[in-house]
Design an enzyme around this catalytic site. Structure first.
Site, PDB file in Angstrom:
ATOM      1  N   CYS A 169       0.831  -1.201   0.000  1.00  0.00           N
ATOM      2  CA  CYS A 169       0.000   0.000   0.000  1.00  0.00           C
ATOM      3  C   CYS A 169       0.865   1.251   0.000  1.00  0.00           C
ATOM      4  CB  CYS A 169      -0.923   0.005   1.218  1.00  0.00           C
ATOM      5  SG  CYS A 169      -2.150  -1.314   1.202  1.00  0.00           S
ATOM      6  N   CYS A 228      13.929   9.316  -6.461  1.00  0.00           N
ATOM      7  CA  CYS A 228      12.590   8.714  -6.475  1.00  0.00           C
ATOM      8  C   CYS A 228      11.990   8.901  -5.085  1.00  0.00           C
ATOM      9  CB  CYS A 228      12.636   7.245  -6.888  1.00  0.00           C
ATOM     10  SG  CYS A 228      13.407   6.157  -5.675  1.00  0.00           S
TER      11      CYS A 228
END
Length: 436
Positions: free
Chosen positions: A222, A393
């Site tokens: 998640c 990132c």
């Protein structure tokens, strides 16, 4: 008009409290002829009059059941709420994680005041407020081969609300060895799936469905893939429904057929059920000649980490990586214009929060360029094989992949990855950027 003294008012208030306490005790008392308290009859009345529940007989099945829930997150929270509301007698909660602010949009047992608290303790407090007739036990531990059997043995049914293949295989294996039924589900993004494993110890188990685990790099969490709260909540609620059906004996050995239920919330809500194969005779856990026994699990012979594998994020050398501190002091503060910063997060991530001088090229697009510097120049006109490139990132994982691509395929010599990614930079260097 007669004035009432403060002493009299205080005495009246005390008498009211004593009266309420006595009334509560009276409601809670069981008659010798009644299997539940009068308060419980009133609480569960709307449920008991549904024909499929078999009335008081079905309610007593719930009251006498012991259900273990692994994980008090997006799936576990709604499942726990509805199981507690339905009147499950004993509920166990296994979770060693703490409540984080990022959990609250979907983990509905917890609230802002519980941030930092153990999830299992937060869940216990909420359940006690919802239904004081439920006995809640908490296990603030990470489930593994050394403690699973000791915990599971105290329960009748297990709900697997976890999000890792390692734990799913462990839960299924232990349940098979103890003859327990597992209600298993998973969810990510706007989708979820649910199945019942080892029903009444007749299978199939998780290994019957998936004898080989998925590649480690194909499994998202998640945290990485995101999740829509109501979608995961609906799957968790369906877990509670399936648990009640198992306890009510709606399913029997004669009528139960293995299934996989798949839910998708976007763009249109769909719910599909697929027939699955039954127990496999060659299954290493529940088959005719099982190798995955209790002794093998508890001794550590069954290596779940080795079986499921793990992602390899050590793609860059130490010389190819820099800390967020070095990036700030040696690049941003000193010579921001002397380097090219490529942010390889997906565009919808980038749009939430980013450095103003960053150029967004998602890692998938970078892979698709096949090492062509000309195609890269369409996004970064001033790039060359002599450029100084920094790659960023979210957590410092995809940026390592991008660093390898830029060096090995695009032949850019000076490429550095920022360790820990954008979020590490926010945590350590600049809290003004939104962290999602």
């Amino acid at each position: 008009m007669v004035e009432v003294s403060a002493e009299v008012l205080a005495e009246l208030e005390l008498l009211k409290k004593e009266n309420a306490k006595l009334r509560s005790q009276l409601d809670s008392q069981k008659s010798d002829k009644l299997p539940m308290s009068l308060q419980e009859f009133q609480r569960y009345g709307r449920q008991m009059i549904v024909e499929e529940t078999s009335g008081i007989e079905g309610q007593l099945k719930l009251k006498n059941s012991k259900v273990l829930v692994i994980g008090a997150g997006g799936l576990g929270c709604p499942a726990l709420l509805y199981l507690a509301g339905a009147g499950i007698g004993t509920i166990g909660i296994v979770d060693n994680d703490t409540v984080d602010n990022s959990n609250l949009h979907r983990q509905v047992l917890h609230d802002s005041s519980k941030v930092g608290m153990l999830k299992c303790e937060s869940a216990r407090q909420r359940i006690n407020l919802l239904n004081p007739h439920v006995n809640v036990k908490t296990y603030p531990v990470r489930l593994d081969y050394s403690n699973a059997f000791t915990i599971f043995e105290n329960y009748d049914y297990v709900l697997d609300c976890t999000d890792t293949p390692i734990t799913r295989y462990l839960v299924s294996d232990v349940a098979v060895n103890l003859g327990m039924t597992v209600i298993s589900a998973s969810g990510l993004g706007s989708e979820g799936q649910l199945s019942i494993l080892n029903f009444k110890n007749e299978g199939p188990c998780y290994r019957c469905f998936y004898p080989t685990p998925p590649p480690p790099n194909s499994v998202s969490s998640c945290q990485e893939g995101g999740v829509i709260g109501p979608c995961i909540g609906l799957v968790g609620t369906m877990m509670a429904v399936e648990t009640l059906k198992v306890i009510y004996d709606i399913y029997t050995l004669e009528n139960f057929k293995p299934f996989l239920m798949m839910y998708s919330g976007f763009p249109n809500q769909t719910l599909r059920t697929f027939k699955m194969r039954g127990r496999q005779n060659n299954c290493e856990c529940c088959g005719l000649d099982p190798k995955i026994t209790r002794a093998a699990i508890e001794s550590g012979l069954v290596n779940y980490f080795e079986f499921c594998g793990s992602r390899n994020y050590n793609l860059c050398t130490d010389e190819e990586r820099i800390s967020s501190e070095i990036y700030k002091t040696e690049f941003i503060d000193c010579n921001e214009k002397d380097h090219i910063l490529i942010d390889v997060r997906p565009r919808h991530h980038f749009n939430i929060s980013h450095f103003n001088h960053a150029i967004n090229i998602p890692v998938k697009e970078l892979k698709g360029m096949k090492g062509s510097l000309d195609i890269l120049k369409e996004s970064v006109p001033n790039v060359s094989q002599d450029s100084k490139v920094i790659v960023l990132c979210r957590y410092g994982n995809d940026s390592q992949i991008a660093t390898r691509l830029l060096k090995d395929e695009f032949k850019i010599n000076d490429v550095k990855d920022v360790k820990g990614g954008f979020f590490k930079y926010i945590d350590e260097e600049d809290h003004s950027y939104p962290k999602y």
